[in-house]
Design a protein around this motif. Structure first.
Motif, PDB file in Angstrom:
ATOM      1  N   ALA A  65       0.798  -1.228   0.000  1.00 44.57           N
ATOM      2  CA  ALA A  65       0.000   0.000   0.000  1.00 44.57           C
ATOM      3  C   ALA A  65       0.831   1.279   0.000  1.00 44.57           C
ATOM      4  N   ASP A  66       2.044   1.237   0.518  1.00 37.07           N
ATOM      5  CA  ASP A  66       2.843   2.448   0.700  1.00 37.07           C
ATOM      6  C   ASP A  66       3.435   2.945  -0.616  1.00 37.07           C
ATOM      7  N   PRO A  67       3.150   4.216  -0.992  1.00 36.63           N
ATOM      8  CA  PRO A  67       3.667   4.761  -2.255  1.00 36.63           C
ATOM      9  C   PRO A  67       5.194   4.832  -2.320  1.00 36.63           C
ATOM     10  N   ARG A  68       5.879   4.772  -1.168  1.00 38.39           N
ATOM     11  CA  ARG A  68       7.351   4.820  -1.190  1.00 38.39           C
ATOM     12  C   ARG A  68       7.932   3.653  -1.972  1.00 38.39           C
ATOM     13  N   TYR A  69       7.209   2.534  -2.019  1.00 38.92           N
ATOM     14  CA  TYR A  69       7.712   1.360  -2.720  1.00 38.92           C
ATOM     15  C   TYR A  69       7.357   1.358  -4.200  1.00 38.92           C
ATOM     16  N   LYS A  70       6.562   2.351  -4.634  1.00 37.87           N
ATOM     17  CA  LYS A  70       6.261   2.592  -6.046  1.00 37.87           C
ATOM     18  C   LYS A  70       5.739   1.361  -6.776  1.00 37.87           C
ATOM     19  N   LEU A  71       4.896   0.589  -6.107  1.00 41.60           N
ATOM     20  CA  LEU A  71       4.270  -0.563  -6.744  1.00 41.60           C
ATOM     21  C   LEU A  71       3.250  -0.041  -7.761  1.00 41.60           C
ATOM     22  N   THR A  72       3.374  -0.458  -8.995  1.00 41.71           N
ATOM     23  CA  THR A  72       2.518   0.040 -10.064  1.00 41.71           C
ATOM     24  C   THR A  72       1.104  -0.506  -9.923  1.00 41.71           C
ATOM     25  N   LYS A  73       0.137   0.400 -10.052  1.00 42.51           N
ATOM     26  CA  LYS A  73      -1.274   0.031 -10.084  1.00 42.51           C
ATOM     27  C   LYS A  73      -1.816   0.470 -11.440  1.00 42.51           C
ATOM     28  N   THR A  74      -2.411  -0.474 -12.164  1.00 39.87           N
ATOM     29  CA  THR A  74      -2.925  -0.177 -13.499  1.00 39.87           C
ATOM     30  C   THR A  74      -4.442  -0.223 -13.488  1.00 39.87           C
ATOM     31  N   GLY A 153     -10.044  17.369 -18.297  1.00 40.25           N
ATOM     32  CA  GLY A 153     -11.289  17.582 -19.012  1.00 40.25           C
ATOM     33  C   GLY A 153     -12.049  16.337 -19.430  1.00 40.25           C
ATOM     34  N   HIS A 154     -11.707  15.177 -18.829  1.00 38.67           N
ATOM     35  CA  HIS A 154     -12.358  13.922 -19.210  1.00 38.67           C
ATOM     36  C   HIS A 154     -12.737  13.125 -17.966  1.00 38.67           C
ATOM     37  N   PRO A 155     -13.880  13.478 -17.345  1.00 39.87           N
ATOM     38  CA  PRO A 155     -14.285  12.789 -16.118  1.00 39.87           C
ATOM     39  C   PRO A 155     -14.407  11.280 -16.320  1.00 39.87           C
ATOM     40  N   THR A 156     -14.039  10.538 -15.294  1.00 43.81           N
ATOM     41  CA  THR A 156     -14.134   9.083 -15.320  1.00 43.81           C
ATOM     42  C   THR A 156     -15.574   8.648 -15.097  1.00 43.81           C
ATOM     43  N   LEU A 157     -16.041   7.762 -15.961  1.00 43.78           N
ATOM     44  CA  LEU A 157     -17.381   7.198 -15.854  1.00 43.78           C
ATOM     45  C   LEU A 157     -17.355   5.834 -15.164  1.00 43.78           C
ATOM     46  N   ARG A 158     -16.328   5.048 -15.468  1.00 42.45           N
ATOM     47  CA  ARG A 158     -16.158   3.717 -14.872  1.00 42.45           C
ATOM     48  C   ARG A 158     -14.675   3.502 -14.642  1.00 42.45           C
ATOM     49  N   LEU A 159     -14.337   2.946 -13.464  1.00 44.43           N
ATOM     50  CA  LEU A 159     -12.932   2.738 -13.139  1.00 44.43           C
ATOM     51  C   LEU A 159     -12.742   1.321 -12.615  1.00 44.43           C
ATOM     52  N   VAL A 160     -11.842   0.579 -13.285  1.00 42.35           N
ATOM     53  CA  VAL A 160     -11.543  -0.803 -12.927  1.00 42.35           C
ATOM     54  C   VAL A 160     -10.037  -0.910 -12.689  1.00 42.35           C
ATOM     55  N   ARG A 161      -9.641  -1.271 -11.454  1.00 37.10           N
ATOM     56  CA  ARG A 161      -8.215  -1.525 -11.217  1.00 37.10           C
ATOM     57  C   ARG A 161      -7.918  -2.922 -11.753  1.00 37.10           C
ATOM     58  N   TRP A 162      -7.027  -2.974 -12.752  1.00 34.75           N
ATOM     59  CA  TRP A 162      -6.712  -4.231 -13.419  1.00 34.75           C
ATOM     60  C   TRP A 162      -5.570  -4.977 -12.743  1.00 34.75           C
ATOM     61  N   SER A 163      -4.583  -4.217 -12.240  1.00 34.23           N
ATOM     62  CA  SER A 163      -3.444  -4.903 -11.635  1.00 34.23           C
ATOM     63  C   SER A 163      -2.816  -4.078 -10.525  1.00 34.23           C
ATOM     64  N   VAL A 164      -2.139  -4.804  -9.636  1.00 42.27           N
ATOM     65  CA  VAL A 164      -1.319  -4.223  -8.583  1.00 42.27           C
ATOM     66  C   VAL A 164      -0.003  -4.977  -8.653  1.00 42.27           C
ATOM     67  N   GLY A 165       1.065  -4.275  -9.041  1.00 42.25           N
ATOM     68  CA  GLY A 165       2.335  -4.960  -9.232  1.00 42.25           C
ATOM     69  C   GLY A 165       2.168  -6.080 -10.247  1.00 42.25           C
ATOM     70  N   GLU A 166       2.577  -7.276  -9.876  1.00 46.00           N
ATOM     71  CA  GLU A 166       2.507  -8.430 -10.787  1.00 46.00           C
ATOM     72  C   GLU A 166       1.156  -9.139 -10.762  1.00 46.00           C
ATOM     73  N   TRP A 167       0.289  -8.800  -9.822  1.00 38.40           N
ATOM     74  CA  TRP A 167      -1.006  -9.466  -9.690  1.00 38.40           C
ATOM     75  C   TRP A 167      -2.044  -8.796 -10.579  1.00 38.40           C
ATOM     76  N   THR A 168      -2.870  -9.618 -11.252  1.00 34.64           N
ATOM     77  CA  THR A 168      -3.895  -9.073 -12.151  1.00 34.64           C
ATOM     78  C   THR A 168      -5.254  -9.726 -11.875  1.00 34.64           C
ATOM     79  N   LEU A 169      -6.259  -9.191 -12.543  1.00 35.48           N
ATOM     80  CA  LEU A 169      -7.618  -9.727 -12.459  1.00 35.48           C
ATOM     81  C   LEU A 169      -7.845 -10.923 -13.365  1.00 35.48           C
ATOM     82  N   ASP A 170      -6.872 -11.291 -14.164  1.00 36.26           N
ATOM     83  CA  ASP A 170      -7.056 -12.394 -15.120  1.00 36.26           C
ATOM     84  C   ASP A 170      -7.755 -13.582 -14.470  1.00 36.26           C
TER      85      ASP A 170
END
Length: 180
Positions: A65-74, A153-170
């Motif tokens: 969870a800590d941003p110091r570790y810069k784990l990518t969230k897609t 200028g492009h408000p989000t209508l739907r937001l899905v977090r697909w991955s955190v680091g190496e883990w994905t929703l696949d």
């Protein structure tokens, strides 16, 4: 390595095990996951969907969870309108929010992803097109992706977090979880 649970949080579910609010109870993680000792490593907004990582080790939880570790969230973000190259470049450089400039994001326009239907569906406006972005960040400010897309200028209508680091929703349906 300690135990980790990957959960596909549906829209309208709190990213915690209890609802502290008075009144009509809202769905929580407890309605989906029965795994004592596991806690979310980070949050996902009530009106967002997608991958949550839960851990039983506090140090691992903090590291994820800590941003110091810069784990990518897609994230896959359905936005109002069709962002041009200037809007995408602004996201790539970092967007000024009230608490300061965000770290640069990786962003690209993508074709409509093959996702499950959202319940309730997003609002559709006949005169305003929408499009999808794949956006990766390495920090986690409150409602950050939504605020970033709105700022250009492009408000989000739907937001899905697909991955955190190496883990994905696949292979993980909404409301489903698996222990890894």
């Amino acid at each position: 390595m300690s135990g980790i649970i990957l959960f596909n949080k549906p829209y309208g579910v709190l990213s915690q095990f209890t609802d502290e609010r008075q009144g009509e109870p809202r769905p929580t993680l407890a309605d989906y996951i029965e795994a004592p000792g596991f806690y979310p490593a980070g949050r996902l907004d009530f009106d967002s969907e997608g991958l949550m990582v839960l851990c039983e080790d506090g140090r691992m939880q903090a590291r994820i969870a800590d941003p110091r570790y810069k784990l990518t969230k897609t994230y896959l973000a359905q936005v109002e309108g069709e962002p041009d190259s200037a809007a995408l470049d602004t996201l790539r450089r970092g967007v000024r929010l009230k608490e300061g400039v965000t770290r640069p994001a990786e962003v690209e326009r993508i074709a409509d992803p093959d996702l499950w239907p959202r319940n309730p569906p997003i609002r559709v406006r006949k005169t305003v097109p929408d499009s999808w972005l794949r956006l990766s960040i390495r920090e986690g400010r409150n409602r950050q992706v939504r605020r970033m897309t709105a700022a250009v200028g492009h408000p989000t209508l739907r937001l899905v977090r697909w991955s955190v680091g190496e883990w994905t929703l696949d292979g993980l349906a909404p409301g489903a979880w698996r222990r890894i």
